[in-house]
Design a protein around this motif. Sequence first.
Motif, PDB file in Angstrom:
ATOM      1  N   LEU A 197       0.825  -1.204   0.000  1.00 23.63           N
ATOM      2  CA  LEU A 197       0.000   0.000   0.000  1.00 23.63           C
ATOM      3  C   LEU A 197       0.860   1.255   0.000  1.00 23.63           C
ATOM      4  O   LEU A 197       0.601   2.196  -0.761  1.00 23.63           O
ATOM      5  N   PHE A 198       1.900   1.266   0.849  1.00 18.95           N
ATOM      6  CA  PHE A 198       2.815   2.417   0.855  1.00 18.95           C
ATOM      7  C   PHE A 198       3.491   2.577  -0.509  1.00 18.95           C
ATOM      8  O   PHE A 198       3.628   3.697  -1.014  1.00 18.95           O
ATOM      9  N   LEU A 199       3.915   1.472  -1.108  1.00 19.29           N
ATOM     10  CA  LEU A 199       4.553   1.536  -2.415  1.00 19.29           C
ATOM     11  C   LEU A 199       3.587   2.045  -3.475  1.00 19.29           C
ATOM     12  O   LEU A 199       3.954   2.871  -4.321  1.00 19.29           O
ATOM     13  N   ALA A 200       2.336   1.585  -3.430  1.00 19.66           N
ATOM     14  CA  ALA A 200       1.341   2.025  -4.403  1.00 19.66           C
ATOM     15  C   ALA A 200       1.051   3.511  -4.267  1.00 19.66           C
ATOM     16  O   ALA A 200       0.923   4.236  -5.265  1.00 19.66           O
ATOM     17  N   VAL A 201       0.958   3.999  -3.014  1.00 18.81           N
ATOM     18  CA  VAL A 201       0.717   5.433  -2.803  1.00 18.81           C
ATOM     19  C   VAL A 201       1.882   6.253  -3.330  1.00 18.81           C
ATOM     20  O   VAL A 201       1.692   7.289  -3.993  1.00 18.81           O
ATOM     21  N   LEU A 202       3.118   5.801  -3.065  1.00 18.93           N
ATOM     22  CA  LEU A 202       4.297   6.509  -3.559  1.00 18.93           C
ATOM     23  C   LEU A 202       4.303   6.557  -5.080  1.00 18.93           C
ATOM     24  O   LEU A 202       4.526   7.628  -5.683  1.00 18.93           O
ATOM     25  N   LEU A 203       4.062   5.418  -5.709  1.00 23.77           N
ATOM     26  CA  LEU A 203       4.066   5.385  -7.175  1.00 23.77           C
ATOM     27  C   LEU A 203       2.950   6.247  -7.751  1.00 23.77           C
ATOM     28  O   LEU A 203       3.155   6.940  -8.764  1.00 23.77           O
ATOM     29  N   PHE A 204       1.790   6.230  -7.124  1.00 23.58           N
ATOM     30  CA  PHE A 204       0.666   7.031  -7.631  1.00 23.58           C
ATOM     31  C   PHE A 204       0.991   8.523  -7.572  1.00 23.58           C
ATOM     32  O   PHE A 204       0.758   9.262  -8.543  1.00 23.58           O
ATOM     33  N   ILE A 205       1.556   8.973  -6.437  1.00 23.62           N
ATOM     34  CA  ILE A 205       1.878  10.390  -6.301  1.00 23.62           C
ATOM     35  C   ILE A 205       2.961  10.798  -7.287  1.00 23.62           C
ATOM     36  O   ILE A 205       2.870  11.846  -7.948  1.00 23.62           O
ATOM     37  N   MET A 206       4.009   9.963  -7.419  1.00 24.44           N
ATOM     38  CA  MET A 206       5.092  10.307  -8.327  1.00 24.44           C
ATOM     39  C   MET A 206       4.630  10.286  -9.779  1.00 24.44           C
ATOM     40  O   MET A 206       4.988  11.173 -10.565  1.00 24.44           O
TER      41      MET A 206
ATOM     42  N   LYS B 156       1.585  10.760 -10.852  1.00 25.63           N
ATOM     43  CA  LYS B 156       0.651  11.866 -11.047  1.00 25.63           C
ATOM     44  C   LYS B 156       1.375  13.185 -11.248  1.00 25.63           C
ATOM     45  O   LYS B 156       1.003  13.998 -12.106  1.00 25.63           O
ATOM     46  N   ASN B 157       2.431  13.413 -10.459  1.00 24.78           N
ATOM     47  CA  ASN B 157       3.131  14.692 -10.529  1.00 24.78           C
ATOM     48  C   ASN B 157       4.203  14.744 -11.611  1.00 24.78           C
ATOM     49  O   ASN B 157       4.491  15.825 -12.130  1.00 24.78           O
ATOM     50  N   GLY B 158       4.809  13.602 -11.939  1.00 30.27           N
ATOM     51  CA  GLY B 158       5.965  13.638 -12.814  1.00 30.27           C
ATOM     52  C   GLY B 158       5.834  12.986 -14.157  1.00 30.27           C
ATOM     53  O   GLY B 158       6.717  13.139 -15.011  1.00 30.27           O
ATOM     54  N   LEU B 159       4.748  12.249 -14.397  1.00 28.69           N
ATOM     55  CA  LEU B 159       4.647  11.527 -15.670  1.00 28.69           C
ATOM     56  C   LEU B 159       4.575  12.487 -16.853  1.00 28.69           C
ATOM     57  O   LEU B 159       5.111  12.199 -17.928  1.00 28.69           O
ATOM     58  N   GLY B 160       3.955  13.627 -16.642  1.00 27.94           N
ATOM     59  CA  GLY B 160       3.851  14.592 -17.735  1.00 27.94           C
ATOM     60  C   GLY B 160       5.178  15.228 -18.098  1.00 27.94           C
ATOM     61  O   GLY B 160       5.314  15.788 -19.196  1.00 27.94           O
TER      62      GLY B 160
ATOM     63  N   ASP C 197      11.036  27.707  -7.279  1.00 32.20           N
ATOM     64  CA  ASP C 197      10.189  27.663  -8.468  1.00 32.20           C
ATOM     65  C   ASP C 197       9.320  26.407  -8.449  1.00 32.20           C
ATOM     66  O   ASP C 197       9.828  25.278  -8.350  1.00 32.20           O
ATOM     67  N   ARG C 198       8.007  26.582  -8.565  1.00 31.40           N
ATOM     68  CA  ARG C 198       7.078  25.446  -8.524  1.00 31.40           C
ATOM     69  C   ARG C 198       7.229  24.545  -9.739  1.00 31.40           C
ATOM     70  O   ARG C 198       6.784  23.403  -9.730  1.00 31.40           O
TER      71      ARG C 198
ATOM     72  N   ASN D 174       9.700  18.258 -12.207  1.00 34.89           N
ATOM     73  CA  ASN D 174      11.015  17.687 -12.491  1.00 34.89           C
ATOM     74  C   ASN D 174      11.474  16.746 -11.379  1.00 34.89           C
ATOM     75  O   ASN D 174      12.080  15.707 -11.639  1.00 34.89           O
ATOM     76  N   THR D 175      11.186  17.128 -10.142  1.00 29.45           N
ATOM     77  CA  THR D 175      11.571  16.268  -9.014  1.00 29.45           C
ATOM     78  C   THR D 175      10.863  14.920  -9.083  1.00 29.45           C
ATOM     79  O   THR D 175      11.496  13.867  -8.922  1.00 29.45           O
ATOM     80  N   SER D 176       9.564  14.942  -9.328  1.00 31.32           N
ATOM     81  CA  SER D 176       8.811  13.688  -9.423  1.00 31.32           C
ATOM     82  C   SER D 176       9.266  12.854 -10.610  1.00 31.32           C
ATOM     83  O   SER D 176       9.390  11.625 -10.514  1.00 31.32           O
ATOM     84  N   ALA D 177       9.545  13.514 -11.738  1.00 34.33           N
ATOM     85  CA  ALA D 177      10.017  12.775 -12.908  1.00 34.33           C
ATOM     86  C   ALA D 177      11.381  12.150 -12.659  1.00 34.33           C
ATOM     87  O   ALA D 177      11.649  11.013 -13.069  1.00 34.33           O
ATOM     88  N   ALA D 178      12.270  12.873 -11.963  1.00 29.26           N
ATOM     89  CA  ALA D 178      13.586  12.315 -11.635  1.00 29.26           C
ATOM     90  C   ALA D 178      13.455  11.140 -10.666  1.00 29.26           C
ATOM     91  O   ALA D 178      14.218  10.171 -10.757  1.00 29.26           O
ATOM     92  N   ILE D 179      12.504  11.202  -9.744  1.00 27.70           N
ATOM     93  CA  ILE D 179      12.272  10.076  -8.827  1.00 27.70           C
ATOM     94  C   ILE D 179      11.813   8.854  -9.612  1.00 27.70           C
ATOM     95  O   ILE D 179      12.224   7.721  -9.328  1.00 27.70           O
ATOM     96  N   ILE D 180      10.970   9.068 -10.623  1.00 31.90           N
ATOM     97  CA  ILE D 180      10.531   7.947 -11.459  1.00 31.90           C
ATOM     98  C   ILE D 180      11.717   7.312 -12.174  1.00 31.90           C
ATOM     99  O   ILE D 180      11.854   6.085 -12.240  1.00 31.90           O
TER     100      ILE D 180
END
Length: 285
Positions: free
Chosen positions: A28-37, A39-43, A249-250, A255-261
Motif C-alpha cells: 500500500l505504501f509503495l502504491a501510494v508513492l508510485l501514484f503520487i510520483m 501523477k506529478n511527474g509523468l507529464g 520555483d514550482r 522535475n523532481t517527481s520525474a527524476a524520482i521515477i
Amino acid sequence: MIKRIARRHAAERRFRLVGLGAIVLSLLFLAVLLFIMLKNGLGGLDWEFLSGSDATNADAAGVWGAVKGSFLTMLVTLLLSFPMGVLAAIYLEEFAPRNKWIDWVEVSINNLAAVPSIIFGLLGLAVFINTFNLPRSSPLVGGLTLALMTMPIIVISGRNAIKAVPPSIRNAALAVGASEVQTVFHHVLPLALPGILTGTIIGMARALGETAPLLMIGMRAFVATPASGITDPSSVLPMQIFLWSDEIDRGFVQNTSAAIIVLLMFLLAMNGLAIYLRNKFEVRW
C-alpha cells in the motif's frame, strides 16, 4: 490434546494474518508513492527531459547529466568493491586461521556494514579530497566513497554464499587431487556466485540511492554539462532530486517527481538484474 492442537492452529492462522497484513501494508505504501510520483511527474518525462542537463529554468532542466554521473559513479564503485569484497570473503571463509585477529576483523566488517553513510562521506572528504587532493565533486571520489560503504555488504553476502556451499563439494575436489586454491576457484566460487552477485547488486542499489556521503564530498554543486570522464565535476540522481526539491520555483516539482521515477526505474532494473543473474547461475545439487 485436542485443545492444544486447536490453539496451535489458531496461532498459525494469526501469524499468517499478521504476515499478510505486513505485506499488504508495504504494498500500500509503495502504491501510494508510485501514484503520487506518476501523477506529478509523468507529464514531465519526455525526450528533452531525459537528454538534457541541469538548468536554472525548470522547463529547460533535464536529468541526463545526473544519470551519466550516477552511471560513472556506480562503475567506479563496482570495479573497486566487487573484486576486493569477493577476495576478502574468500580469504576469511576458506583460508584465514581462526585467531583473535581474524575475529576482530570479522567484528569490524559487521560493524562497518551498520555505520551511518554520512560517516563514509566524512572519511571520503578527509582522505580522498583533503589528503590525496583528488578532484572534488567527481565520480571518481564518489565511487571511492561508495565503494568503502558497499564493500562490507559484499563481504558479508559473499561469506554467506560461500558458507552455503556443501562441504562435500570441497571434500570431493580435494579427494581427486585438487589444491585448496583450485577447490575454491573451480568448484566453490562458481556455486556461490549467484548469492555473491545478488548481494553485490543489492549493495549497489543501496549505494545508488545514497545522498549523505555524496553531499559531504561536494556533489551537490550545480553542473550544467554532463561529465565526460570520472574526474570531471558531476551530479548524481539522488543529489539532483535533492537540489530540485529545494528550489522555490514550482516548476521544479514536476522535475523532481520525474527524476524520482527515473531513479525508481534504475533501481528496479538493478534488482531485476539481480534476480536474473541468480536464476541464470544458480546450480542445484
